[in-house]
Design a protein around this motif. Structure first.
Motif, PDB file in Angstrom:
ATOM      1  N   MET A 178       0.857  -1.195   0.000  1.00  0.00           N
ATOM      2  CA  MET A 178       0.000   0.000   0.000  1.00  0.00           C
ATOM      3  C   MET A 178       0.889   1.240   0.000  1.00  0.00           C
ATOM      4  SD  MET A 178      -2.681  -1.198   2.955  1.00  0.00           S
ATOM      5  CE  MET A 178      -1.524  -1.152   4.313  1.00  0.00           C
ATOM      6  N   ASP A 179       1.298   1.682  -1.172  1.00  0.00           N
ATOM      7  CA  ASP A 179       2.260   2.786  -1.228  1.00  0.00           C
ATOM      8  C   ASP A 179       1.615   4.044  -1.808  1.00  0.00           C
ATOM      9  OD1 ASP A 179       4.740   3.936  -0.819  1.00  0.00           O
ATOM     10  OD2 ASP A 179       5.523   3.310  -2.778  1.00  0.00           O
ATOM     11  N   GLY A 180       2.116   5.185  -1.371  1.00  0.00           N
ATOM     12  CA  GLY A 180       1.694   6.458  -1.970  1.00  0.00           C
ATOM     13  C   GLY A 180       0.904   7.377  -1.053  1.00  0.00           C
ATOM     14  N   ASN A 181       0.789   7.023   0.210  1.00  0.00           N
ATOM     15  CA  ASN A 181       0.034   7.886   1.137  1.00  0.00           C
ATOM     16  C   ASN A 181       0.671   9.271   1.260  1.00  0.00           C
ATOM     17  OD1 ASN A 181      -1.461   5.632   1.632  1.00  0.00           O
ATOM     18  ND2 ASN A 181      -0.668   5.257   3.704  1.00  0.00           N
ATOM     19  N   GLY A 182       1.996   9.286   1.370  1.00  0.00           N
ATOM     20  CA  GLY A 182       2.704  10.556   1.558  1.00  0.00           C
ATOM     21  C   GLY A 182       2.509  11.472   0.364  1.00  0.00           C
ATOM     22  N   ARG A 183       2.632  10.901  -0.847  1.00  0.00           N
ATOM     23  CA  ARG A 183       2.467  11.718  -2.055  1.00  0.00           C
ATOM     24  C   ARG A 183       1.028  12.192  -2.219  1.00  0.00           C
ATOM     25  NH1 ARG A 183       5.027   7.435  -5.706  1.00  0.00           N
ATOM     26  NH2 ARG A 183       4.927   6.321  -3.722  1.00  0.00           N
ATOM     27  N   ARG A 232       1.792  14.484   5.887  1.00  0.00           N
ATOM     28  CA  ARG A 232       1.882  13.080   5.457  1.00  0.00           C
ATOM     29  C   ARG A 232       0.915  12.181   6.232  1.00  0.00           C
ATOM     30  NH1 ARG A 232       6.022  11.118   2.502  1.00  0.00           N
ATOM     31  NH2 ARG A 232       5.801   9.119   3.557  1.00  0.00           N
ATOM     32  N   HIS A 287      -1.836   8.959   5.479  1.00  0.00           N
ATOM     33  CA  HIS A 287      -1.973   7.643   6.130  1.00  0.00           C
ATOM     34  C   HIS A 287      -3.405   7.466   6.656  1.00  0.00           C
ATOM     35  CE1 HIS A 287       2.223   7.015   5.551  1.00  0.00           C
ATOM     36  NE2 HIS A 287       2.625   7.890   6.451  1.00  0.00           N
ATOM     37  N   ALA A 296       1.815  -2.823   5.720  1.00  0.00           N
ATOM     38  CA  ALA A 296       1.495  -1.544   6.364  1.00  0.00           C
ATOM     39  C   ALA A 296       2.733  -0.822   6.877  1.00  0.00           C
ATOM     40  CB  ALA A 296       0.527  -1.782   7.518  1.00  0.00           C
ATOM     41  N   ASN A 315      10.905   1.025   7.372  1.00  0.00           N
ATOM     42  CA  ASN A 315      10.129   2.228   7.712  1.00  0.00           C
ATOM     43  C   ASN A 315      10.440   2.757   9.117  1.00  0.00           C
ATOM     44  OD1 ASN A 315       7.182   1.083   5.893  1.00  0.00           O
ATOM     45  ND2 ASN A 315       8.796   2.449   5.213  1.00  0.00           N
ATOM     46  N   ARG A 338      12.127   6.183   9.287  1.00  0.00           N
ATOM     47  CA  ARG A 338      11.445   7.457   8.978  1.00  0.00           C
ATOM     48  C   ARG A 338      11.506   8.400  10.171  1.00  0.00           C
ATOM     49  NH1 ARG A 338       6.364   6.409   4.904  1.00  0.00           N
ATOM     50  NH2 ARG A 338       7.574   5.169   3.436  1.00  0.00           N
TER      51      ARG A 338
HETATM   52  C1  IPE Z   1       2.968   3.870   2.236  1.00  0.00           C
HETATM   53  O1  IPE Z   1       2.923   5.187   1.862  1.00  0.00           O
HETATM   54  C2  IPE Z   1       2.697   3.673   3.699  1.00  0.00           C
HETATM   55  C3  IPE Z   1       3.896   3.328   4.482  1.00  0.00           C
HETATM   56  C4  IPE Z   1       5.052   2.988   3.987  1.00  0.00           C
HETATM   57  C5  IPE Z   1       3.753   3.346   5.926  1.00  0.00           C
HETATM   58  P1  IPE Z   1       4.224   6.106   1.931  1.00  0.00           P
HETATM   59  O2  IPE Z   1       4.252   6.776   3.245  1.00  0.00           O
HETATM   60  O3  IPE Z   1       5.442   5.345   1.576  1.00  0.00           O
HETATM   61  O4  IPE Z   1       3.879   7.145   0.785  1.00  0.00           O
HETATM   62  P2  IPE Z   1       4.886   7.792  -0.263  1.00  0.00           P
HETATM   63  O5  IPE Z   1       5.575   6.668  -0.973  1.00  0.00           O
HETATM   64  O6  IPE Z   1       5.840   8.641   0.520  1.00  0.00           O
HETATM   65  O7  IPE Z   1       4.000   8.579  -1.155  1.00  0.00           O
END
Ligand code: IPE
Ligand code: IPE
Ligand code: MG
Length: 253
Positions: free
Chosen positions: A24-29, A38, A42, A68, A73, A76
């Motif tokens: 599940m990628d891309g929440n931050g973007r 960010r 999530h 998840a 991670n 971060r």
């Molecule tokens: C995925 O989304 C969720 C986690 C890794 C916890 P990201 O947080 O990696 O979102 P992007 O890749 O920065 O957009």
């Protein structure tokens, strides 16, 4: 709206994957595009989780595994890590009843000992409550890394060999599989990654050996039912040969 492909006789979708795993990628973007923090990404991602679980439950997909939080991670920024841990605990609080009511078994894979105690306690409650549920299994990969999982299975094999609980000639793929966190679950048939990256980022390195891979540019909070159907249709269009030749593969009934 994407059409559901159904068998003309019984309107039951045919050739569905038994086990779908999702990075599940891309929440931050998603959040960045909207000038939001960010963590808001999530938070929206949690809504997609709910949709994906409901999608699988209502369409008869028996296993859903969601990536998840990876072992990587943890690197971060601390506020994001602790925000994610809180969201996780809130997710269990808000969803557990519904999950249980729908006869869904909750599982987790990964290095749980690294999670904060309040999250571990919530997880334990969810595991205990849903242990007898049979309709579907929802696994959440938390503090999960495929390499670490393989090392830990290799060490378990080593220990069994030393103790004489296992003979070298009996070590094979299925014994190894049974000692992974996913032991007892079938390998994923379909592995989806949202967010546009074309990599698997340490997810299910062993189990995905013959998974069909599906990548979409959609960011996870935007992954909805139609997007899920597109992934399923792509899966259904593939011929899984497992090393054999086309002629050896029976067409689907
Ligand atoms: C995925 O989304 C969720 C986690 C890794 C916890 P990201 O947080 O990696 O979102 P992007 O890749 O920065 O957009
Ligand atoms: C993979 O996403 C991990 C999860 C979705 C939990 P990342 O955002 O951590 O992956 P990389 O860093 O882009 O490979
Ligand atoms: Mg990412």
């Amino acid at each position: 709206m994407v059409c559901r492909l159904t068998s003309s006789k019984d309107h039951t979708p045919k050739d569905l994957p038994v086990h779908v795993a999702i990075i599940m990628d891309g929440n931050g973007r998603w959040a960045k595009e909207r000038l939001l923090p960010r963590l808001e990404g999530h938070r929206q991602g949690a809504k997609s989780v709910r949709r994906a679980v409901e999608f699988c439950r209502s369409n008869g997909i028996k296993f859903l595994t969601l990536y998840a939080f990876s072992t990587e991670n943890w690197e971060r920024p601390e506020p994001e890590v602790s925000g994610l841990m809180k969201l996780l605990s809130q997710f269990i609080d808000s969803e557990l009843e519904e999950i249980h009511r729908n006869d869904i078994r909750f599982k987790v894979i990964g290095q749980l000992q690294r999670l904060p105690k309040f999250v571990r306690q919530k997880i334990q409650t969810a595991l205990d409550k849903t242990i007898k549920n049979k309709t579907m299994t929802l696994s959440v990969a938390l503090s999960y890394g495929g390499r670490q999982e393989i090392i830990s299975a290799a060490l378990k094999i080593h220990k069994k060999l030393v103790l004489g609980d296992l003979k070298e000639e009996d070590v094979n793929g299925s014994v190894f599989s049974s000692l992974l966190d996913t032991g007892g679950m079938p390998d994923p048939d379909l592995l989806i990654r949202t967010g546009g990256e074309l990599r698997i980022s340490n997810f299910m390195l062993w189990q995905a050996a013959y998974a069909e891979l599906y990548f979409t540019d959609l960011l996870w909070p935007s992954f909805d039912e139609d997007a899920f159907w597109k992934a399923i249709e792509a899966y259904r269009s593939r011929q899984r040969r497992f090393g054999k030749i086309s002629e050896q593969i029976l067409p689907p009934a």
